[in-house]
Enzyme design. Structure first.
Site, short mmCIF file in Angstrom:
data_model
loop_
_atom_site.label_atom_id
_atom_site.label_comp_id
_atom_site.label_asym_id
_atom_site.label_seq_id
_atom_site.Cartn_x
_atom_site.Cartn_y
_atom_site.Cartn_z
CD GLU A 280 -3.20 0.94 2.04
OE1 GLU A 280 -2.89 1.27 3.21
OE2 GLU A 280 -4.35 0.59 1.73
CG HIS B 73 5.14 -28.95 4.75
ND1 HIS B 73 5.73 -30.16 4.52
CD2 HIS B 73 5.68 -28.46 5.89
CE1 HIS B 73 6.59 -30.41 5.50
NE2 HIS B 73 6.59 -29.39 6.34
CE LYS C 282 -11.30 2.81 0.77
NZ LYS C 282 -10.70 3.80 1.66
O1 F6P Z 1 -8.79 1.59 2.09
C1 F6P Z 1 -7.48 1.65 2.52
C2 F6P Z 1 -7.39 2.20 3.91
O2 F6P Z 1 -7.61 3.56 3.87
C3 F6P Z 1 -6.05 1.90 4.56
O3 F6P Z 1 -5.06 2.77 4.18
C4 F6P Z 1 -6.42 1.98 5.99
O4 F6P Z 1 -5.46 1.40 6.85
C5 F6P Z 1 -7.74 1.24 5.99
O5 F6P Z 1 -8.34 1.62 4.77
C6 F6P Z 1 -8.65 1.56 7.13
O6 F6P Z 1 -8.92 2.93 7.18
P1 F6P Z 1 -9.57 3.60 8.45
O7 F6P Z 1 -8.63 3.40 9.60
O8 F6P Z 1 -9.76 5.03 8.10
O9 F6P Z 1 -10.87 2.89 8.72
#
Ligand code: F6P
Length: 559
Positions: free
Chosen positions: A367, A398, A522
């Site tokens: 990431e 394994h 998203k």
């Molecule tokens: O969608 C990726 C992300 O933004 C990550 O970078 C982050 O760790 C995770 O989602 C959770 O985000 P949040 O802590 O804002 O719920």
């Protein structure tokens, strides 16, 4: 930065590219045959860790050129800028100050006119008060019974770090305290949560709602299911107002950088723990997001974890590049990815307590550095983060080691193991057995990296080798030994990888602190969900997506 000033046009990069044409065909076994003492030459020690980089396909001059490349990228200044709180996260225009979360209380770090250290320690003090209350059996649910189960609701950085560390330090649970079991629910489909809801008693279950943004749908979906579960069972489906208030107060802790959103959701301000926009999600286990860790191992051990990371921060800042562990680890990676075309990387811990270490690093590395645009918006004309995955080494032997030994992919491997284990097991017979198991595991760790290096040469030359029993060897690897796996050494180990990521990002001129790549998915998922629920608008989708939704609708209609 313009095309002509990009790192791949630098003199050191050009020299490395020319040198790589010679090195590409050199086998590791011949590098070891060149002179005795290669291991000592490419091994460094620091902060309780031993880093053996001798099984990389490089020579002294390779490393010298890579260090030159690091200097051309002005790495030392970049490290100072990171730790001084400058705005190194360019696309979000803010610092990335996870190192501030592990500064000791007497330190001071003035960022944009404000010392951040007092706030950091105030949060730690608030965490400590919560942990002590739970461990004293004084944190009581709405019906007055002490909490026995804590469920962390979070995903990504709000899950993987705490999950990995809680598991790794399971031996450090304090014994004399009221026992609280820690659990994690991250998946948006509710699988983990659904299981807990069938087994746990709502009267004694506390949820930690962990989300930096407090908008992550995965976490908020789990949270609203948990809230309804509590309300139905403890507050007459929230008809009983007094009880509903008690449920919200006593069964939820919120951890976020968005206090107003926590309040809106109903988290009592007294049970809100804050952190700051300048802490990236995947770099956040060192503060309030680490609450499940502190609940599992106690605050003293949590502070030891921070101290280990701080030791590594100092090493990173103060040690010359040629002996600097994160720098060397990163340079080995750059050499493999950019010059030897090794674009897969496997993380292989030889200690069951590090079961989640590879998953944690998958987010930390991919990431952070899974990027293809430089800080000034150019497409990177070179490769960046390799595909990184892993598993406990002995179990992976394994499973996918077949590919490492005889497949067609070049893979860089990190072998990680503690040198000492089980000293504290009381029963002598069990201790002897477990120590023998640890010895067996260490032997496997060393043997596997040796076979990956030598291939067939690990065997005497008179052993017959039909083609299906041929091992080409020549897979590069790093071996990282810890004295023991303790809160302090684990802190140093995690920080080692955090800084490795930063070094690579600096050389690749990419931003390791944003993650715009996850946003489009998203947005499209949210639109798709509306179509799925309303059954309207499918004509705007592509043919495949429409076909898949049709299958779902037909199943729902029983057709
Ligand atoms: O969608 C990726 C992300 O933004 C990550 O970078 C982050 O760790 C995770 O989602 C959770 O985000 P949040 O802590 O804002 O719920």
């Amino acid at each position: 930065m313009t095309q002509s000033t990009m790192i791949h046009h630098s003199p050191a990069w050009q020299r490395l590219a020319a040198h790589a044409t010679e090195m590409r065909d050199v086998h590791l076994k011949s590098l070891f045959a060149e002179y005795p003492g290669r291991s000592a030459r490419f091994t460094r020690r620091g902060v309780g860790l031993t880093l053996d980089l001798s099984k990389h396909r490089w020579r002294d001059e390779t490393l010298a050129m890579l260090l030159e490349l690091a200097r051309e990228a002005d790495l030392e200044r970049a490290i100072a800028r990171l730790q001084d709180g400058e705005r190194v996260n360019l696309s979000e225009d803010r610092p990335a100050l996870h190192t501030a979360l592990r500064l000791p209380p007497e330190a001071s770090l003035v960022v944009e006119g404000e010392d951040v250290v007092p706030d950091v320690h105030e949060t730690l003090a608030r965490m400590q008060a919560m942990v002590e209350k739970c461990h004293a059996g004084q944190w009581r649910g709405a019906t007055g019974r002490p909490i026995t189960d804590v469920v962390n609701l979070g995903v990504g950085g709000s899950d993987l770090g705490p999950l990995m560390v809680t598991h790794a330090l399971a031996d450090y649970r304090p014994r004399e305290v009221h026992q609280v079991d820690i659990h994690f629910a991250s998946t948006m489909d509710g699988s983990q949560l659904a299981d807990y809801l069938t087994r746990f008693n709502p009267a004694t279950t506390l949820f930690v709602l962990s989300s930096k943004s407090f908008t992550t749908i995965d976490t908020l979906s789990n949270a609203s299911t948990a809230r309804d579960w509590l309300m139905t069972r403890l507050a007459d489906g929230d008809q009983d107002t007094e009880m509903s208030e008690l449920v919200m107060r006593q069964h939820f802790i919120g951890v976020s950088a968005k206090p107003e959103k926590m309040s809106e959701w109903g988290i009592d301000p007294r049970h809100q723990l804050r952190f700051w926009e300048w802490v990236g999600g995947r770099y956040s286990l060192w503060g309030a997001i680490g609450l499940p860790i502190a609940l599992a191992v106690g605050m003293d051990n949590f502070r030891e974890l921070l101290a280990g990371a701080h030791d590594m921060d100092r090493h990173f800042r103060e040690t010359p590049l040629e002996d600097n562990l994160p720098v060397l680890l990163a340079l080995a990676g750059i050499w493999n990815v950019n010059f030897l075309d090794v674009r897969a990387h496997s993380i292989l811990p030889y200690d069951g307590r590090l079961e989640y270490f590879a998953s944690y690093l998958e987010q930390l590395e991919m990431e952070s550095n899974g990027k293809s645009v430089t800080n000034s918006g150019e497409i990177t004309p070179y490769s960046t983060c390799p595909v990184l995955w892993g598993q406990l080494g002995p179990n992976a032997q394994h499973a996918f080691y077949q590919l490492l030994h005889q497949g067609t992919q070049a893979v860089e491997c990190d072998f990680i193991a503690p040198v000492r284990r089980y000293d504290r097991v009381e029963d002598p017979a069990t201790r002897a057995h477990l120590k023998a198991q640890h010895r067996l595991t260490l032997a496997n760790c060393v043997a596997q990296s040796r076979v990956l290096m030598l291939g067939d040469e690990a065997l005497p030359s008179d052993v017959p080798r039909p083609s299906h029993k041929r091992y080409r060897g020549n897979q590069p690897s790093t071996t990282l030994l810890l004295d023991r796996l303790t809160p302090r050494s684990l802190g140093a180990l995690i920080a080692l990888y955090e800084h490795k990521v930063f070094v690579q990002a600096t050389l690749w001129d990419i931003n390791p602190f944003d993650q715009w790549g996850v946003e489009l998915g998203k947005q499209i998922a949210s639109e798709t969900e509306q179509i799925l629920a309303s059954r309207r608008g499918a004509e705007t989708l592509d043919d495949s997506s429409r076909g898949l939704l049709d299958v779902v609708w037909q199943a729902q209609d029983g057709t």
